[in-house]
Write a protein that holds these residues in place. Structure first.
Motif, PDB file in Angstrom:
ATOM      1  N   GLY A  34      -1.515 -12.982  10.378  1.00  0.00           N
ATOM      2  CA  GLY A  34      -0.416 -13.673   9.711  1.00  0.00           C
ATOM      3  C   GLY A  34       0.112 -12.989   8.468  1.00  0.00           C
ATOM      4  N   THR A  35      -0.710 -12.174   7.812  1.00  0.00           N
ATOM      5  CA  THR A  35      -0.250 -11.557   6.574  1.00  0.00           C
ATOM      6  C   THR A  35       0.622 -10.338   6.850  1.00  0.00           C
ATOM      7  N   ILE A  36       1.630 -10.166   6.018  1.00  0.00           N
ATOM      8  CA  ILE A  36       2.447  -8.956   6.107  1.00  0.00           C
ATOM      9  C   ILE A  36       1.653  -7.790   5.534  1.00  0.00           C
ATOM     10  N   ARG A  37       1.870  -6.630   6.062  1.00  0.00           N
ATOM     11  CA  ARG A  37       1.296  -5.429   5.456  1.00  0.00           C
ATOM     12  C   ARG A  37       2.396  -4.371   5.421  1.00  0.00           C
ATOM     13  N   MET A  38       2.414  -3.467   6.384  1.00  0.00           N
ATOM     14  CA  MET A  38       3.435  -2.426   6.377  1.00  0.00           C
ATOM     15  C   MET A  38       4.488  -2.773   7.448  1.00  0.00           C
ATOM     16  N   PRO A  39       5.742  -2.999   7.049  1.00  0.00           N
ATOM     17  CA  PRO A  39       6.732  -3.525   7.986  1.00  0.00           C
ATOM     18  C   PRO A  39       7.081  -2.605   9.147  1.00  0.00           C
ATOM     19  N   ASN A  40       7.169  -1.294   8.906  1.00  0.00           N
ATOM     20  CA  ASN A  40       7.575  -0.369   9.963  1.00  0.00           C
ATOM     21  C   ASN A  40       7.182   1.048   9.573  1.00  0.00           C
ATOM     22  N   VAL A  41       7.325   1.956  10.509  1.00  0.00           N
ATOM     23  CA  VAL A  41       6.887   3.335  10.302  1.00  0.00           C
ATOM     24  C   VAL A  41       7.705   4.019   9.191  1.00  0.00           C
ATOM     25  N   ARG A  42       9.007   3.770   9.187  1.00  0.00           N
ATOM     26  CA  ARG A  42       9.861   4.418   8.190  1.00  0.00           C
ATOM     27  C   ARG A  42       9.449   4.003   6.774  1.00  0.00           C
ATOM     28  N   THR A  43       9.228   2.707   6.567  1.00  0.00           N
ATOM     29  CA  THR A  43       8.786   2.220   5.259  1.00  0.00           C
ATOM     30  C   THR A  43       7.426   2.789   4.901  1.00  0.00           C
ATOM     31  N   ARG A  44       6.541   2.798   5.877  1.00  0.00           N
ATOM     32  CA  ARG A  44       5.203   3.342   5.638  1.00  0.00           C
ATOM     33  C   ARG A  44       5.265   4.786   5.164  1.00  0.00           C
ATOM     34  N   ASN A  45       5.982   5.605   5.891  1.00  0.00           N
ATOM     35  CA  ASN A  45       6.030   7.028   5.547  1.00  0.00           C
ATOM     36  C   ASN A  45       6.639   7.251   4.165  1.00  0.00           C
ATOM     37  N   HIS A  46       7.649   6.457   3.845  1.00  0.00           N
ATOM     38  CA  HIS A  46       8.296   6.611   2.535  1.00  0.00           C
ATOM     39  C   HIS A  46       7.343   6.198   1.408  1.00  0.00           C
ATOM     40  N   GLN A  53      -1.144   7.199  -4.575  1.00  0.00           N
ATOM     41  CA  GLN A  53      -2.273   6.619  -5.305  1.00  0.00           C
ATOM     42  C   GLN A  53      -2.288   5.096  -5.243  1.00  0.00           C
ATOM     43  N   GLN A  54      -1.235   4.504  -4.707  1.00  0.00           N
ATOM     44  CA  GLN A  54      -1.150   3.048  -4.647  1.00  0.00           C
ATOM     45  C   GLN A  54      -1.209   2.502  -3.227  1.00  0.00           C
ATOM     46  N   THR A  55      -1.435   3.364  -2.275  1.00  0.00           N
ATOM     47  CA  THR A  55      -1.507   2.924  -0.879  1.00  0.00           C
ATOM     48  C   THR A  55      -2.830   3.366  -0.267  1.00  0.00           C
ATOM     49  N   TRP A  56      -3.289   2.591   0.715  1.00  0.00           N
ATOM     50  CA  TRP A  56      -4.480   2.956   1.486  1.00  0.00           C
ATOM     51  C   TRP A  56      -3.990   3.704   2.723  1.00  0.00           C
ATOM     52  N   SER A  57      -3.653   4.960   2.499  1.00  0.00           N
ATOM     53  CA  SER A  57      -2.947   5.712   3.536  1.00  0.00           C
ATOM     54  C   SER A  57      -3.802   5.998   4.762  1.00  0.00           C
ATOM     55  N   THR A  58      -5.124   5.861   4.657  1.00  0.00           N
ATOM     56  CA  THR A  58      -5.985   6.130   5.807  1.00  0.00           C
ATOM     57  C   THR A  58      -6.318   4.876   6.594  1.00  0.00           C
ATOM     58  N   THR A  59      -5.982   3.701   6.071  1.00  0.00           N
ATOM     59  CA  THR A  59      -6.391   2.482   6.781  1.00  0.00           C
ATOM     60  C   THR A  59      -5.259   1.460   6.827  1.00  0.00           C
ATOM     61  N   TYR A  60      -5.339   0.437   5.976  1.00  0.00           N
ATOM     62  CA  TYR A  60      -4.456  -0.720   6.094  1.00  0.00           C
ATOM     63  C   TYR A  60      -2.982  -0.366   6.007  1.00  0.00           C
ATOM     64  N   ASP A  61      -2.594   0.409   5.025  1.00  0.00           N
ATOM     65  CA  ASP A  61      -1.178   0.707   4.872  1.00  0.00           C
ATOM     66  C   ASP A  61      -0.669   1.691   5.923  1.00  0.00           C
ATOM     67  N   ARG A  62      -1.567   2.294   6.661  1.00  0.00           N
ATOM     68  CA  ARG A  62      -1.138   3.209   7.726  1.00  0.00           C
ATOM     69  C   ARG A  62      -0.905   2.483   9.041  1.00  0.00           C
ATOM     70  N   VAL A  63      -1.739   1.494   9.382  1.00  0.00           N
ATOM     71  CA  VAL A  63      -1.662   0.906  10.720  1.00  0.00           C
ATOM     72  C   VAL A  63      -1.495  -0.605  10.740  1.00  0.00           C
ATOM     73  N   ASP A  64      -1.767  -1.303   9.626  1.00  0.00           N
ATOM     74  CA  ASP A  64      -1.795  -2.766   9.700  1.00  0.00           C
ATOM     75  C   ASP A  64      -0.401  -3.355   9.560  1.00  0.00           C
ATOM     76  N   LEU A 181       2.423  -3.133  -2.153  1.00  0.00           N
ATOM     77  CA  LEU A 181       1.482  -2.025  -2.055  1.00  0.00           C
ATOM     78  C   LEU A 181       0.052  -2.534  -2.213  1.00  0.00           C
ATOM     79  N   GLY A 182      -0.907  -1.737  -1.752  1.00  0.00           N
ATOM     80  CA  GLY A 182      -2.299  -2.166  -1.802  1.00  0.00           C
ATOM     81  C   GLY A 182      -2.916  -2.155  -3.185  1.00  0.00           C
ATOM     82  N   LEU A 183      -2.420  -1.288  -4.058  1.00  0.00           N
ATOM     83  CA  LEU A 183      -3.026  -1.105  -5.376  1.00  0.00           C
ATOM     84  C   LEU A 183      -1.960  -1.087  -6.455  1.00  0.00           C
ATOM     85  N   LEU A 184      -2.352  -1.508  -7.659  1.00  0.00           N
ATOM     86  CA  LEU A 184      -1.512  -1.306  -8.832  1.00  0.00           C
ATOM     87  C   LEU A 184      -1.692   0.126  -9.350  1.00  0.00           C
TER      88      LEU A 184
END
Length: 371
Positions: A34-46, A53-64, A181-184
């Motif tokens: 139910g929770t939003i994470r990364m809306p789409n590939v374009r947003t993720r890559n940007h 330093q503010q994203t979990w690029s290897t896990t949640y912010d990459r695929v969730d 983003l995942g981190l401040l």
């Protein structure tokens, strides 16, 4: 060698204390639905490129991401291939975040007010997720998908709103893209919803729990009698509110983390079947299946070893496996790999343990209270 011995000893010690049973019970707890994470590939890559330093690029912010119809239907297809001694399929206790920030309203208020929307409204914002809630209902009917409450949002609203109000460019830009983003910038996690630092912050959290319970019942037509706090973080005041909204079973990791207001910050240990002064029962996760978080691990062998050990101690297996493992609309290989491993694991479980029983977390909590 010494490290392996200590690890093995620790894994056995956590299953000594608590409720025991001769039955072979397996619970599958899965957080973050139910929770939003990364809306789409374009947003993720940007965002990952601009704010590494503010994203979990290897896990949640990459695929969730919010599960779409394909994510759910392929998961249900795997689960429906198997059954326990009673003819019941494996069932996911789908711990659900029922709301997400209403980004447009928050921005329109010039970041002065917080608004949320039910996750079913968030789903409508994505053409790739149209009709997804019908799959939720199908999974519930087929008894492979059983929602329970995880919170109103998986976001520390105080920290996030403060960053927006202070003009943080990265947090505001993520909002423009419909996410957070995942981190401040200072490394603080934004997903620990109940990590509050001042007593005056507590009423907001308690109100959010009231909202969460009401939205959950409105969406699914029943109350959630079990609950898992985001990032395993809560305190006694929050636990009392859980009781008020009907929670009798508290899902937990190995440790309960206390909010920052409980200085000096510390953690509490729980065990399966432990109860508190309100009569609520704790469940403790004693096994993990998280292929996305550690793709090089042999998850099937590791889980089978753990299941064998847990059953030797006459404990139920409470398996943690987060939503991100089964999301493929940002990275199809992620979903394909996890489902392949899940299928192999369920195949081995049902072959080795023909007397296995699949249950939900609230059912196990009820069984413990009765016994």
């Amino acid at each position: 060698m010494l490290g392996q011995i200590k690890h093995s000893l620790g894994n056995n010690l956590i299953n000594i204390q608590g409720w025991s049973t001769s039955r072979k019970i397996l619970i599958i707890e899965s957080d973050d639905w139910g929770t939003i994470r990364m809306p789409n590939v374009r947003t993720r890559n940007h965002l990952i490129s601009k704010y590494p330093q503010q994203t979990w690029s290897t896990t949640y912010d990459r695929v969730d991401n919010l599960a779409n119809a394909t994510d759910l239907s392929t998961l249900f297809e795997v689960l429906l291939r198997y059954s326990d001694k009673n003819g019941r399929p494996p069932v996911i206790t789908a711990n659900t975040i029922v709301g997400n920030p209403d980004f447009e309203k928050i921005k329109a208020s010039h970041y002065s007010q917080y608004f949320f929307e039910p996750f079913t409204e968030t789903l409508k914002r994505y053409s790739s997720h149209v009709g997804t809630i019908d799959l939720w209902k199908e999974g519930i009917r087929n008894k492979v998908f059983h929602p329970q409450l995880h919170g109103r949002e998986h976001l520390n609203v105080y920290k996030w709103m403060a960053a927006l109000q202070n003009g943080n460019a990265s947090i505001r830009e993520a909002l423009d893209y419909g996410t957070w983003l995942g981190l401040l910038p200072d490394g603080q996690r934004l997903d620990v919803a109940f990590d509050y630092g001042q007593p005056d912050d507590l009423p907001f959290i308690l109100n959010a729990l009231d909202d969460a319970a009401a939205v959950f019942e409105q969406l699914f037509g029943f109350k959630s009698t079990s609950y898992i706090a985001p990032s395993y973080t809560w305190n006694d005041a929050i636990e009392a509110k859980m009781k008020e909204i009907g929670v009798e079973t508290i899902q937990s990791g190995l440790f309960q983390m206390l909010p920052s207001v409980e200085l000096p910050k510390r953690k509490r240990r729980h065990y399966i079947g432990q109860d508190n002064k309100r009569g609520q029962v704790y469940l403790m996760r004693n096994l993990h299946f998280e292929p996305t978080l550690a793709p090089d691990d042999d998850w099937v062998d590791k889980c089978m070893y753990g299941i064998n050990r847990i059953f030797r101690w006459h404990k139920p297996v409470i398996l943690s496996t987060h939503r991100l493992n089964y999301i493929g609309n940002l990275d199809e290989k992620n979903r394909t790999n996890s489902l392949h491993l899940l299928k192999a694991l369920l195949d081995r479980i049902t072959r080795k343990y023909p007397d296995i029983e699949f249950m939900t977390s609230d059912e196990l909590g009820g069984l413990i209270r009765k016994s």
